[in-house]
Design an enzyme around this catalytic site. Sequence first.
Site, mmCIF file in Angstrom:
data_model
loop_
_atom_site.group_PDB
_atom_site.id
_atom_site.type_symbol
_atom_site.label_atom_id
_atom_site.label_comp_id
_atom_site.label_asym_id
_atom_site.label_seq_id
_atom_site.Cartn_x
_atom_site.Cartn_y
_atom_site.Cartn_z
ATOM 1 C CE LYS A 66 -3.885 1.737 2.851
ATOM 2 N NZ LYS A 66 -4.695 1.380 4.055
ATOM 3 C CB SER A 143 -8.049 3.132 3.232
ATOM 4 O OG SER A 143 -7.115 2.584 4.160
ATOM 5 C CB SER A 167 -8.186 0.104 6.007
ATOM 6 O OG SER A 167 -8.863 1.317 6.242
#
Length: 418
Positions: A66, A143, A167
């Site tokens: 990420k 996310s 997330s």
Amino acid sequence: MKPLTINEWQALDANSRSDWRQRIEAELSDCIEITNTSAFSRRTLERTESESSRNQVLSGLPYAVKDLFNLAGHPTHASSILPILLERSASEDAAIVQRMQQLGGCCVAKTQMNEFAYGLSGENPHYGDCPHPKLPDCLSGGSSSGSAYAVAAGYLPLAFGTDTGGSIRLPSAWCGIYGIRWTPGYYMQGAMPLAQSFDTMGWFTRTADEMATVIAAWFELEASPHTSPISGRAFFPQHLLTPESHKATVQLAEKLELTIEQDMPRLSALLEPCQLAFNVLQSQEAYQFHHEWLEKYGANYDPKVKARILRGQAWTEAEVQTAQDTRLQIRNWFDAYFCEHDYLAMPICPGPTLPVDQASPKLREQTLQLTTAASLAGLPALSVPVWIDSTRSVGIQFIFKDPTPTVPLALLDLCKSI
């Protein structure tokens, strides 16, 4: 091309691994260019397999991180357009990248996300919304949206994300894959914080077997470690779930022979207060980190993210104290619960993914009621997909006490039968 599992990767010789990795990198580039999904960062990376790692389980395995995690020589944007982040590169790798280098993995890409990880949808106005891997008009969840998409769509066998309030768990559920979050601070060095006392790292895989493989490798266990019997309870608060989600979740729990509690009064009473407390404490910590950037670059923020962060300066002393009290109450509840049990199984989300225009504040609130008890208590959780039909899924989170492999590996043994 057909994606390889981690176990299939292990069977390849060095030349085949190199060829496959190059083809995957080409697919990543094609995905960005052709679909414009923004699931992946355009900053595709190349790491080489070290001589010392070639006999390891994850040797040469391509994976993504990420865009919160630092990679030496590359910028960490957090999927934002802040000039200060676009202009500077990291001086060293994040702790998870260093650990994966020790295990022989090769980082090949950074993945997109909700800006600064402050969202659960996968939406991003700067780089485009990350789609669902089977339903392109629907949300992937966030996310850690790009990492989940990379794995669910078959581009990579492994990708890393973060989980502050759900997330990793929500994208796992909506994309139909496995995920795990660990505990706050664990291997989070070199990651941009959202709310540091809540931020956790973790990863995604497509299958239970692959999740078990990565956990065993991470903790340097034998390939198929012996697992001990474990016990726990499952609680599925029906008022927070759609009928089809509740039905599918209960059916999977019964197939796994979980003990289902029809009511857990004290926990049930804490779910909404946990969501409210989390909103207070998360935004307060986020504001502490972002306030100087907001003064200089406020116009560059996603308006939704900016509004969530700015809430952090407005809470009263009484509201903050109430939130802290709730955090202590849920921690005490889990402490007592784990004196008798090894895990607690709960739903991750009210229902399956929705089209982007149907995402609502109410959906966010209901999801956080299901995810923030574990977040406030700082507990790890294993996410297991629950399929409603061939394209839509939800998930069960197995919350456990310690960041050790014992409980998740035992749970994954159960899941291999489904």
